[in-house]
Design a protein around this motif. Structure first.
Motif, PDB file in Angstrom:
ATOM      1  N   GLN A 150       0.783  -1.198  -0.075  1.00 37.61           N
ATOM      2  CA  GLN A 150       0.073  -0.073  -0.102  1.00 37.61           C
ATOM      3  C   GLN A 150       0.735   1.356  -0.089  1.00 37.61           C
ATOM      4  O   GLN A 150       0.561   2.357  -0.687  1.00 37.61           O
ATOM      5  CB  GLN A 150      -1.030   0.062   1.182  1.00 37.61           C
ATOM      6  CG  GLN A 150      -2.225   0.678   0.977  1.00 37.61           C
ATOM      7  CD  GLN A 150      -2.003   2.136   1.732  1.00 37.61           C
ATOM      8  OE1 GLN A 150      -0.895   2.519   2.060  1.00 37.61           O
ATOM      9  NE2 GLN A 150      -2.911   3.024   1.915  1.00 37.61           N
ATOM     10  N   GLN A 151       2.094   0.927   0.843  1.00 32.50           N
ATOM     11  CA  GLN A 151       2.775   2.426   0.818  1.00 32.50           C
ATOM     12  C   GLN A 151       3.720   2.528  -0.500  1.00 32.50           C
ATOM     13  O   GLN A 151       3.741   3.664  -0.903  1.00 32.50           O
ATOM     14  CB  GLN A 151       3.766   2.424   2.076  1.00 32.50           C
ATOM     15  CG  GLN A 151       2.843   2.498   3.312  1.00 32.50           C
ATOM     16  CD  GLN A 151       2.169   4.139   3.362  1.00 32.50           C
ATOM     17  OE1 GLN A 151       2.893   4.849   3.449  1.00 32.50           O
ATOM     18  NE2 GLN A 151       0.895   3.926   3.599  1.00 32.50           N
ATOM     19  N   LEU A 152       4.226   1.564  -0.898  1.00 33.29           N
ATOM     20  CA  LEU A 152       4.823   1.411  -2.339  1.00 33.29           C
ATOM     21  C   LEU A 152       4.164   1.969  -3.254  1.00 33.29           C
ATOM     22  O   LEU A 152       4.632   2.761  -4.316  1.00 33.29           O
ATOM     23  CB  LEU A 152       5.500   0.312  -2.613  1.00 33.29           C
ATOM     24  CG  LEU A 152       6.655  -0.185  -1.584  1.00 33.29           C
ATOM     25  CD1 LEU A 152       7.129  -1.792  -1.933  1.00 33.29           C
ATOM     26  CD2 LEU A 152       7.929   0.771  -1.607  1.00 33.29           C
ATOM     27  N   ARG A 157       2.719   6.198  -7.320  1.00 34.68           N
ATOM     28  CA  ARG A 157       1.897   7.122  -7.956  1.00 34.68           C
ATOM     29  C   ARG A 157       2.154   8.672  -7.490  1.00 34.68           C
ATOM     30  O   ARG A 157       1.467   9.579  -8.045  1.00 34.68           O
ATOM     31  CB  ARG A 157       0.408   6.845  -7.330  1.00 34.68           C
ATOM     32  CG  ARG A 157      -0.384   5.771  -7.826  1.00 34.68           C
ATOM     33  CD  ARG A 157      -1.205   5.037  -6.635  1.00 34.68           C
ATOM     34  NE  ARG A 157      -2.117   6.268  -6.281  1.00 34.68           N
ATOM     35  CZ  ARG A 157      -3.154   6.644  -7.125  1.00 34.68           C
ATOM     36  NH1 ARG A 157      -3.650   6.237  -8.081  1.00 34.68           N
ATOM     37  NH2 ARG A 157      -3.773   7.734  -6.398  1.00 34.68           N
ATOM     38  N   MET A 158       3.298   8.772  -6.910  1.00 34.41           N
ATOM     39  CA  MET A 158       3.772  10.079  -6.387  1.00 34.41           C
ATOM     40  C   MET A 158       2.674  10.918  -5.589  1.00 34.41           C
ATOM     41  O   MET A 158       2.846  11.955  -5.402  1.00 34.41           O
ATOM     42  CB  MET A 158       4.019  11.152  -7.652  1.00 34.41           C
ATOM     43  CG  MET A 158       5.224  10.835  -8.664  1.00 34.41           C
ATOM     44  SD  MET A 158       5.687  12.134  -9.443  1.00 34.41           S
ATOM     45  CE  MET A 158       6.406  13.109  -8.573  1.00 34.41           C
ATOM     46  N   TYR A 218      -6.974   8.030  -1.782  1.00 32.97           N
ATOM     47  CA  TYR A 218      -6.838   6.800  -0.957  1.00 32.97           C
ATOM     48  C   TYR A 218      -7.423   5.655  -1.655  1.00 32.97           C
ATOM     49  O   TYR A 218      -6.797   4.447  -1.711  1.00 32.97           O
ATOM     50  CB  TYR A 218      -7.097   7.145   0.234  1.00 32.97           C
ATOM     51  CG  TYR A 218      -6.575   8.409   1.144  1.00 32.97           C
ATOM     52  CD1 TYR A 218      -5.211   8.260   1.605  1.00 32.97           C
ATOM     53  CD2 TYR A 218      -7.330   9.203   1.355  1.00 32.97           C
ATOM     54  CE1 TYR A 218      -4.407   9.124   2.023  1.00 32.97           C
ATOM     55  CE2 TYR A 218      -6.559  10.375   1.865  1.00 32.97           C
ATOM     56  CZ  TYR A 218      -5.372  10.303   2.127  1.00 32.97           C
ATOM     57  OH  TYR A 218      -4.615  11.487   2.866  1.00 32.97           O
ATOM     58  N   TYR A 219      -8.550   5.873  -2.104  1.00 36.20           N
ATOM     59  CA  TYR A 219      -9.287   4.743  -2.953  1.00 36.20           C
ATOM     60  C   TYR A 219      -8.600   4.013  -3.976  1.00 36.20           C
ATOM     61  O   TYR A 219      -8.673   3.034  -4.398  1.00 36.20           O
ATOM     62  CB  TYR A 219     -10.888   5.204  -3.264  1.00 36.20           C
ATOM     63  CG  TYR A 219     -11.614   5.525  -2.166  1.00 36.20           C
ATOM     64  CD1 TYR A 219     -11.349   4.914  -0.977  1.00 36.20           C
ATOM     65  CD2 TYR A 219     -12.648   6.492  -2.368  1.00 36.20           C
ATOM     66  CE1 TYR A 219     -12.403   5.112   0.037  1.00 36.20           C
ATOM     67  CE2 TYR A 219     -13.512   6.660  -1.568  1.00 36.20           C
ATOM     68  CZ  TYR A 219     -13.402   5.954  -0.004  1.00 36.20           C
ATOM     69  OH  TYR A 219     -14.388   6.206   0.981  1.00 36.20           O
ATOM     70  N   GLU A 220      -8.035   4.977  -4.869  1.00 36.47           N
ATOM     71  CA  GLU A 220      -7.395   4.677  -5.980  1.00 36.47           C
ATOM     72  C   GLU A 220      -6.030   4.074  -5.840  1.00 36.47           C
ATOM     73  O   GLU A 220      -5.625   2.880  -6.477  1.00 36.47           O
ATOM     74  CB  GLU A 220      -6.879   5.907  -7.068  1.00 36.47           C
ATOM     75  CG  GLU A 220      -8.242   6.361  -7.570  1.00 36.47           C
ATOM     76  CD  GLU A 220      -8.561   5.550  -8.893  1.00 36.47           C
ATOM     77  OE1 GLU A 220      -7.846   4.806  -9.424  1.00 36.47           O
ATOM     78  OE2 GLU A 220      -9.761   5.587  -9.229  1.00 36.47           O
ATOM     79  N   ASN A 221      -5.367   4.332  -4.725  1.00 33.22           N
ATOM     80  CA  ASN A 221      -4.226   3.768  -4.284  1.00 33.22           C
ATOM     81  C   ASN A 221      -4.415   2.225  -3.781  1.00 33.22           C
ATOM     82  O   ASN A 221      -3.741   1.246  -4.007  1.00 33.22           O
ATOM     83  CB  ASN A 221      -3.423   4.636  -3.222  1.00 33.22           C
ATOM     84  CG  ASN A 221      -2.208   3.939  -2.650  1.00 33.22           C
ATOM     85  OD1 ASN A 221      -1.080   4.133  -3.611  1.00 33.22           O
ATOM     86  ND2 ASN A 221      -1.930   3.410  -1.507  1.00 33.22           N
TER      87      ASN A 221
END
Length: 269
Positions: A150-152, A157-158, A218-221
């Motif tokens: 999730q963090q990567l 995605r910048m 956040y949803y997209e990520n």
């Protein structure tokens, strides 16, 4: 002053693909801010104001690209990971980064019993991934992998760069307010310190963060991370558990930085 982050992952049909990439949004945001400094300076002070606006624009870019990341890491007292790696974090990060076609970020540890994680990535420096000691103690291997993914994805995605720029600008406004409050004449005579400028500028900092960071980010990520580990359920369960842990043991964070974290670190306060 901190936006709430939900831990639910909506179905793909409910999420819209952004028209602009986060990298483009960062540059547009910085360009608009610098132009705003120039226009405001010229309007208020003519040529001298234009010069001051130019200096502010240069200072902002220098802060973002050369000092912003160091400032954020120092705020959380993060230390770079050295020595043995019993959790195999470096190998997991390298594998996931290779799948995302990005360079593996540097790993930092934050001494805190709160189970959480965040990332910062400025283009002038190597991205940094920060994990708390509480996170390593409370999660198993599969859950750690979901957090790393999730963090990567934020780094890929910048998002981390995007979050950092807004945080630095908002924090700069609040720092200006605190500095002006020290010069407020009433504070030299009364024991109870007044904070008129901080009270005035704090909502502006909040608006900057809320104006550019929204739930769709956040949803997209989360959707990207779920695809990376091939399990929406596992990611959702981890986010749900981290949200509960944050409610039980909230973390005090500097203003305008909660949006860096995987879930709201303050437990909804």
């Amino acid at each position: 002053m901190r936006p709430f982050q939900t831990c639910k992952i909506p179905p793909p049909s409910r999420m819209m693909t952004p028209m602009l990439s986060n990298g483009t949004k960062v540059w547009v945001f910085l360009l608009a801010t610098c132009i705003g400094f120039l226009v405001l300076g010229e309007h208020l002070g003519g040529r001298l104001g234009l010069l001051l606006g130019l200096l502010c624009a240069v200072a902002l870019n220098a802060l973002v690209f050369f000092w912003g990341e160091t400032r954020i890491l120092s705020q959380f007292q993060a230390r770079k990971w050295v020595g043995t790696d019993p959790w195999g974090l470096q190998a997991r990060i390298s594998t996931l980064s290779r799948q995302l076609s990005i360079s593996p970020p540097a790993l930092y540890i934050v001494e805190s019993p709160t189970a959480t994680a965040f990332s910062v990535g400025f283009s002038a420096r190597k991205p940094c991934l920060c994990l708390t000691t509480g996170l390593l103690e409370k999660l198993n291997d599969e859950e750690l992998e979901a957090v790393l993914a999730q963090q990567l994805c934020h780094v890929s995605r910048m998002d981390s760069f995007f979050f950092g720029v807004t945080s630095i600008l908002a924090n700069s406004l609040m720092s200006i307010g605190e500095f002006l409050d020290r010069l407020w004449p009433a504070n030299f005579f009364f024991e109870k310190k007044q904070k008129p400028f901080l009270t005035l500028l704090s909502p502006l900092g909040w608006l900057i963060v809320r104006g550019v960071v929204n739930r769709s980010t956040y949803y997209e990520n989360d959707r990207t991370a779920a695809n990376l580990i091939a399990s929406r359920e596992r990611l959702g369960e981890v986010l749900w558990r981290l949200e509960g842990l944050a409610q039980a043991r909230p973390l005090d964070v500097p203003p305008c930085t909660a949006h860096f974290f995987i879930v709201n670190p303050e437990g909804g306060r």
